[in-house]
Design a protein around this motif. Structure first.
Motif, PDB file in Angstrom:
ATOM      1  N   TYR A   1       0.838  -1.194   0.000  1.00  0.00           N
ATOM      2  CA  TYR A   1       0.000   0.000   0.000  1.00  0.00           C
ATOM      3  C   TYR A   1       0.877   1.249   0.000  1.00  0.00           C
ATOM      4  O   TYR A   1       1.928   1.307   0.644  1.00  0.00           O
ATOM      5  N   SER A   2       0.427   2.268  -0.725  1.00  0.00           N
ATOM      6  CA  SER A   2       1.060   3.587  -0.667  1.00  0.00           C
ATOM      7  C   SER A   2       0.009   4.622  -1.030  1.00  0.00           C
ATOM      8  O   SER A   2      -0.968   4.321  -1.713  1.00  0.00           O
ATOM      9  N   GLU A   3       0.211   5.856  -0.576  1.00  0.00           N
ATOM     10  CA  GLU A   3      -0.739   6.919  -0.888  1.00  0.00           C
ATOM     11  C   GLU A   3      -0.634   7.347  -2.349  1.00  0.00           C
ATOM     12  O   GLU A   3      -1.587   7.859  -2.934  1.00  0.00           O
ATOM     13  N   TYR A   4       0.536   7.136  -2.931  1.00  0.00           N
ATOM     14  CA  TYR A   4       0.742   7.540  -4.324  1.00  0.00           C
ATOM     15  C   TYR A   4       1.793   6.640  -4.978  1.00  0.00           C
ATOM     16  O   TYR A   4       2.569   5.955  -4.305  1.00  0.00           O
TER      17      TYR A   4
ATOM     18  N   ILE B   1       7.368   5.027 -16.113  1.00  0.00           N
ATOM     19  CA  ILE B   1       7.778   4.013 -15.129  1.00  0.00           C
ATOM     20  C   ILE B   1       7.052   4.283 -13.816  1.00  0.00           C
ATOM     21  O   ILE B   1       7.184   5.358 -13.226  1.00  0.00           O
ATOM     22  N   ASP B   2       6.270   3.285 -13.350  1.00  0.00           N
ATOM     23  CA  ASP B   2       5.536   3.416 -12.090  1.00  0.00           C
ATOM     24  C   ASP B   2       6.352   2.803 -10.961  1.00  0.00           C
ATOM     25  O   ASP B   2       6.755   1.627 -11.042  1.00  0.00           O
ATOM     26  N   ILE B   3       6.564   3.584  -9.916  1.00  0.00           N
ATOM     27  CA  ILE B   3       7.432   3.164  -8.814  1.00  0.00           C
ATOM     28  C   ILE B   3       6.765   3.502  -7.486  1.00  0.00           C
ATOM     29  O   ILE B   3       6.199   4.588  -7.319  1.00  0.00           O
ATOM     30  N   LYS B   4       6.830   2.556  -6.539  1.00  0.00           N
ATOM     31  CA  LYS B   4       6.364   2.797  -5.177  1.00  0.00           C
ATOM     32  C   LYS B   4       7.568   2.929  -4.242  1.00  0.00           C
ATOM     33  O   LYS B   4       8.578   2.237  -4.412  1.00  0.00           O
TER      34      LYS B   4
END
Length: 483
Positions: free
Chosen positions: A361-364, A435-438
């Motif tokens: 989970y992350s806020e963004y 590129i999507d990164i958490k």
């Protein structure tokens, strides 16, 4: 823009379009007042377009005067080029065969009046010929041997139209001249032709209307005649120098077909077909990221033989992804063991392999835009309201379907985020990627590599503004100049 219809004999034309004047070809060619007009569109409906005829000189002088002419001199020359008939016959072949499949005769004549035919069933074919040639009154003759072929293409005059067609022709003319926008050929001042592929009704278009308008505006300033094309325009792609895809990409949809044809014909593009193949398959992505040592959430490739072992390794909750999922379509979260087995079973009926991934989970999520190996924008995508993903397609209120977003300068992004974004994009080759990164307790992890990433006005361009659009058009121009 003021509109003038230029004809040989105005008294023969029984139409009165709003804000449009009908004048004679003699007046347009000889009256000096017409040469002084600005912001003018000229519709050349002369009965003869042959070399050095009145019709020929109307289009020639219109272009010399800076007037927007339909048809242009290039259109008139193309019409008289025999080899063009063969090229068009090949490009339109599927549509021609489909349109005439029920005909029993060996010959057929298609009369096209302002892009339409009196028979509605030939609407698509008529519009296709009109877009290609830009001749208001056109007659195409076909013959059948082993299949239908074009025998001749000819511009016709009002006098050559059968009486039983004239009422329809005038109705088509009224419709045509009442339009505010026209499919027009490129002006001679443009160095290149750019096609931007957009699909009406796309559930998750990668650019909003304001961004598309901005792409067109900036491309034209940079020397590109720019046209928004649809999936039906594949046969026209050969007439462009560059292609920019702005519809959702999948291996089995039109976007891949456009990219593949562009690659085969040496047309410049940033959305390479190999990138579509790789990025649209989560199985390939999982393997590639793992082999390159790029950190990701704990991931397993699931198949029927190991489906029962996944939870032992990854635990709950677990995220399941179809190999070709995009924009959160085909991405599910299982909170319980029974829910996992139900979802996994359903997905494995559609695909031999499925991706299972640890839920973080992350806020963004970070989205780092990479163009030809270099970061050129950075955004934070926040989760949709009350949801665990950026997109929530099941939200009752469409405004809750996606979360908010912020954009910021690249130098404000943690260096480690930029580093793994650039490294991830290199796996796919040069081109345009998101590129999507958490950010997690263990450090940043790559969630996804997106080909054809979003460029929306008010989001990805929020910080860098026009530079985002200029960078992409520059990349296309660099490809053209290199070739």
């Amino acid at each position: 823009m003021n509109k003038y219809i230029v004809v040989n004999q105005p008294e023969n034309w029984n139409i009165s379009p709003e804000n449009t004047k009908i004048i004679s070809s003699r007046d347009y060619l000889t009256n000096p007042e017409f040469a002084k007009l600005k912001n003018v569109r000229i519709f050349n409906l002369c009965k003869d377009y042959s070399y050095q005829s009145k019709g020929y000189y109307v289009s020639l002088l219109a272009e010399a005067r800076g007037h927007s002419a339909i048809p242009t001199i290039r259109n008139l020359v193309d019409l008289g080029e025999p080899k063009l008939v063969r090229i068009v016959s090949d490009e339109f072949d599927d549509l021609i065969q489909r349109s005439f499949k029920s005909l029993k005769s060996k010959e057929f004549t298609l009369s096209i009046y302002f892009g339409q035919n009196v028979a509605a069933k030939y609407k698509e074919l008529s519009a296709t010929f009109f877009r290609h040639f830009q001749i208001p009154l056109l007659r195409v003759r076909f013959t059948f041997t082993s299949k239908w072929n074009i025998k001749s293409i000819k511009a016709i005059s009002e006098a050559e139209i059968p009486e039983e067609h004239k009422e329809s022709m005038y109705a088509f003319a009224e419709q045509y001249f009442s339009k505010k926008r026209y499919d027009i050929p490129k002006l001679s001042s443009y160095e290149y032709d750019l096609a931007i592929l957009v699909k009406d009704g796309d559930p998750a278009p990668p650019s909003n209307s304001k961004a598309l308008k901005k792409f067109v505006e900036i491309a034209e300033k940079m020397g590109f005649y720019t046209e928004i094309v649809s999936p039906k325009d594949l046969s026209r792609l050969s007439s462009f120098d560059a292609l920019f895809i702005r519809q959702s990409t999948e291996v089995n949809n039109e976007a891949y077909a456009f990219a593949r044809k562009a690659q085969q014909e040496g047309i410049a593009l940033v959305d390479m077909p190999d990138a579509i193949l790789k990025c649209c398959n989560k199985v390939f992505m999982a393997e590639a990221l793992q082999n390159a040592g790029i950190p990701t959430p704990q991931t397993m490739i699931v198949h029927k033989e190991n489906v029962s072992q996944v939870l032992e390794t990854i635990g709950l909750p677990v995220v399941l992804k179809s190999p070709d999922s995009t924009f959160s379509f085909g991405v599910k979260k299982a909170k319980t063991e029974s829910e996992y087995h139900e979802l996994a079973s359903a997905m494995l009926k559609e695909s031999e392999l499925v991706i299972a991934q640890e839920f973080s989970y992350s806020e963004y999520d970070w989205r780092i835009g990479i163009l030809d190996g270099n970061p050129f924008y950075a955004s934070k995508y926040y989760m949709a309201k009350g949801h665990w993903q950026i997109y929530n397609w099941n939200a009752e209120d469409k405004y809750d379907q996606d979360g908010n977003a912020d954009s910021l300068p690249i130098e404000k992004v943690p260096a480690e985020i930029i580093k793994i974004a650039v490294k991830s994009a290199k796996l796919m080759g040069s081109g345009l990627y998101g590129i999507d990164i958490k950010e997690t307790e263990k450090g940043p992890v790559v969630i996804e590599i997106n080909d054809n990433p979003n460029i929306d006005a008010g989001v990805e361009d929020e910080y860098y503004g026009d530079k985002v659009y200029t960078d992409i058009i520059t990349a296309l121009k660099n490809r053209l100049e290199k070739n």
